[in-house]
Design an enzyme around this catalytic site. Structure first.
Site, PDB file in Angstrom:
ATOM      1  N   ARG A  65       0.842  -1.200   0.000  1.00 49.84           N
ATOM      2  CA  ARG A  65       0.000   0.000   0.000  1.00 49.84           C
ATOM      3  C   ARG A  65       0.879   1.253   0.000  1.00 49.84           C
ATOM      4  NH1 ARG A  65      -3.518  -0.419   4.720  1.00 49.84           N
ATOM      5  NH2 ARG A  65      -4.168  -2.439   3.908  1.00 49.84           N
ATOM      6  N   ARG A  93      -3.797   6.427   0.744  1.00 46.04           N
ATOM      7  CA  ARG A  93      -4.432   7.649   1.242  1.00 46.04           C
ATOM      8  C   ARG A  93      -3.515   8.503   2.107  1.00 46.04           C
ATOM      9  NH1 ARG A  93      -9.885   5.183   3.681  1.00 46.04           N
ATOM     10  NH2 ARG A  93      -8.412   3.490   4.150  1.00 46.04           N
ATOM     11  N   ARG A 103      -7.976  10.748  -6.010  1.00 47.63           N
ATOM     12  CA  ARG A 103      -9.207  10.100  -5.534  1.00 47.63           C
ATOM     13  C   ARG A 103     -10.395  11.053  -5.513  1.00 47.63           C
ATOM     14  NH1 ARG A 103     -12.219   7.649  -4.278  1.00 47.63           N
ATOM     15  NH2 ARG A 103     -12.313   6.603  -2.267  1.00 47.63           N
ATOM     16  N   ASP A 126      -6.897  -3.716  -6.630  1.00 47.87           N
ATOM     17  CA  ASP A 126      -7.480  -4.222  -5.398  1.00 47.87           C
ATOM     18  C   ASP A 126      -7.625  -5.731  -5.522  1.00 47.87           C
ATOM     19  OD1 ASP A 126      -8.893  -3.214  -2.789  1.00 47.87           O
ATOM     20  OD2 ASP A 126     -10.228  -4.748  -3.601  1.00 47.87           O
ATOM     21  N   TYR A 141     -14.364 -13.234   1.411  1.00 47.61           N
ATOM     22  CA  TYR A 141     -15.100 -12.043   0.976  1.00 47.61           C
ATOM     23  C   TYR A 141     -16.408 -12.447   0.304  1.00 47.61           C
ATOM     24  CZ  TYR A 141     -11.801  -8.199   1.807  1.00 47.61           C
ATOM     25  OH  TYR A 141     -11.023  -7.235   2.391  1.00 47.61           O
TER      26      TYR A 141
END
Length: 643
Positions: A325, A329, A338, A374, A451
């Site tokens: 990552r 962010r 974004r 992702d 998931y």
């Protein structure tokens, strides 16, 4: 004007049919193809009659409740072998008095010739799942003794399914598969495959796949043949054969409407040319050389980079570092991008994905890039309704909650629906400096399954473990579909320009070692086996250091380690025949620089300058992390580890 029927138009077609090889040649040539038919199997009666005679005696004395007949040839052989020691008519009368199940029309026909009408006939496509479904609907087998007329190899899935339903299962082996006495034609087709001289491969039985690989291995051509098989059209006669192909990481491009040889050849002739052209176009797109690999006379700069050398456990001038990552962010540049789009839309925009990653690489000075994407987009073309909800993260609106739901999980047969990820690989490779290797990635099958089952994040994995424990057949089916799709997905990333790939098993730490071995390890092994040897595999999981030796057994050139175990102990546990990646706690990056340096030094000391260490965090960079601390960590690792 009447439209001319389509044909193979001189496509070069290999078939591995044995019993009806001559007929197969005629069918292919009649439809305009060039036939290369190489028989690949023969039936050999088992050497020992005793098990068959014992079964017959138990049947006659009322100790068998149900008999499953799986093949016509096996049904006939069974009666012939019994008749040598036991009264034939008495045996047939005993069969008439119990429940008999025929797997399709062939054993049904033989039974009727013998004067027996089977209690049930399993409908097409006659797979082990269809057998179990037929029994569930018409003939519960709880507390019943069920004998299976086996052929070739024991059907482990069918046996497990019957036992899970409370049956006592007895195997009655009649014949086994062996190679033809003359394998020269089979060897010639393997050479044609490796040389790229075939357009289509036809498989009419699962055992043909097994024998093809067996002979290729004997010829020391298994690896090049596996690579060659991914470039041609693969046609399967039906689900059982397709399942074996997919287990070996061979994508199935075509199945006929009925599992019959005539349907296979005729229906394929209507689509064969189009399928071959499509396969060639996809291969050409992902295999187009990027700028640093376009010259065959020049070694690409990334090949001897510190990261790639560490993957190979070679000496490096310093410990290479990259961070999971690393484009996220916590970076203002990423937040600016974004604002323009949603997260899922960003993942589907290759130019923006490349931009945010290349910006991170340049600003941080790391030694490798990983594509910006992702774990979950692969689930969309597999039938999952995926969305990313602000504040809640990923959500799947149609989760898999019971065994029957697995049937709507679609296995990937091509990567067309994930073209944006493949283009992200191509675009990022094009935009990166030549010296920086690019890492592709995918979610591991357990994490993706969780998931899909939970419908989002979970702390207890209640639904996942419930399905796993209660419905082991459905779990196996789901994991097979996921693992084969992951192989296709990662190989496409490698072909498009990824120098390494990482398998993320972010949630598998919720399992015990015993459950990992039973429910996860075989599927990761399948992925590791099916991936192109061109790119190292980084196998990363979090949450349970006790899984490390099993992860190494499952596969991976590099084993990723989280922060819950010291690096020295982790590497010793994994084995020094593997490289390792890790393993600073991500929260250390919120501390002062002195603490960052101290804790990074501890990780480096754990590696003891042994070749094969890639510095990373034990998980991804957190949103609250100061960018300056990340850059400091990268610089510190480079300086502190300089040889």
């Amino acid at each position: 004007m009447m439209q001319e029927p389509r044909s193979f138009s001189q496509l070069r077609i290999a078939s591995f049919e044995s019993r009806r090889a001559t007929e197969m040649v005629r069918l292919i040539e009649r439809m305009g193809g060039i036939a290369y038919v190489s028989p690949s199997m023969r039936e050999v009666a088992v050497d020992e009659d005793r098990p068959v005679i014992d079964f017959a005696n138990r049947l006659i004395t009322g100790q068998v409740d149900v008999v499953l007949f799986l093949t016509g040839v096996g049904t006939r052989l069974l009666v012939e072998r019994v008749a040598g020691s036991i009264d034939r008519q008495r045996f047939l009368d005993s069969l008439s008095d119990i429940k008999t199940v025929a797997r399709g029309p062939k054993p049904t026909s033989v039974l009727k010739e013998l004067g027996i009408t089977p209690t049930l006939q399993v409908p097409e496509p006659n797979t082990w799942r269809d057998i179990l479904a037929t029994l569930d609907e018409h003939l519960p087998v709880t507390n019943q003794t069920v004998a299976i007329q086996e052929y070739g190899v024991r059907n482990v899935s069918l046996t497990a399914g019957l036992e899970a339903r409370g049956a006592l299962v007895e195997s009655v082996p009649i014949y086994r598969w062996d190679l033809p006495e003359d394998i020269s034609l089979l060897q010639e087709n393997i050479r044609r495959l490796v040389a790229g001289d075939l357009d289509v491969a036809l498989f009419t039985a699962a055992q043909q796949v097994v024998h093809l690989l067996r002979v290729a291995k004997q010829m020391d051509l298994e690896t090049p043949m596996r690579h060659a098989m991914r470039k041609i059209v693969i046609a399967s006669i039906g689900p059982t054969t397709s399942e074996t192909l997919r287990e070996e990481a061979f994508p199935v491009d075509f199945e006929p409407s009925h599992a019959k040889m005539g349907h296979l050849v005729h229906e394929l002739s209507q689509q064969g040319v189009e399928l071959v052209e499509k396969k060639c176009k996809v291969a050409a797109r992902i295999m187009t050389p990027s700028k640093e690999t376009s010259s065959s006379d020049q070694t690409p700069a990334w090949r001897d980079s510190p990261f790639m050398r560490a993957c190979r456990r070679e000496e490096t001038p310093y410990t290479p570092v990259w961070l999971m990552r690393q484009a996220g962010r916590y970076m203002a540049e990423y937040r600016s991008v974004r604002k323009q789009t949603t997260f899922l839309e960003l993942c589907k925009n290759p130019q923006l994905c490349s931009e945010v990653m290349c910006t991170a690489v340049e600003r941080l000075g790391v030694d490798a890039a990983i594509i910006f994407s992702d774990l979950l987009p692969i689930l969309e073309p597999m039938g999952m309704e995926l969305e990313f909800v602000a504040g809640d993260g990923p959500k799947i609106d149609n989760p898999v909650r019971q065994a029957s739901d697995v049937d709507r999980v679609l296995e990937l047969e091509s990567i067309d629906a994930l073209d944006f990820v493949i283009e992200t690989v191509t675009q990022t490779r094009r935009d990166l400096p030549e010296s920086i290797p690019l890492i592709g990635f995918a979610g591991a099958p357990f994490t993706l399954a969780s998931y899909a089952i939970e419908g989002g994040s979970s702390r207890t994995f209640l639904h996942t473990k419930t399905l796993m424990y209660r419905e082991p057949e459905a779990w196996h089916d789901l994991m097979q579909r996921l693992s084969r799709s992951i192989v296709l997905y990662l190989n496409a990333q490698i072909a498009a320009g990824a120098q390494a790939v990482q398998l993320f098993d972010s949630w598998v730490g919720c399992l015990s070692p015993e459950d990992y071995r039973r429910y996860v390890l075989p599927y990761v092994q399948q992925i590791a086996k099916g991936l192109s040897a061109e790119a190292p595999l980084i196998h990363f999981a979090t949450g349970n250091p006790a899984l490390l030796p099993l992860m190494a057994e499952a596969g991976g050139d590099v084993i990723g380690v989280d922060w819950r175990i010291g690096l020295a102990e982790a590497w010793q546990t994994v084995g020094y025949d593997r490289a390792v990646q890790g393993n600073l706690d991500p929260l250390v990056l919120l501390a002062d620089r002195e603490t960052i340096a101290t804790r990074a030094t501890e990780v480096l000391e754990g590696a003891a300058e042994r070749p094969g260490h890639i510095f990373n965090l034990g998980h991804g960079v957190l949103q609250q992390t100061p960018v300056e601390n990340v850059r400091y960590l990268v610089d510190f690792v480079h300086e502190a580890s300089a040889r």
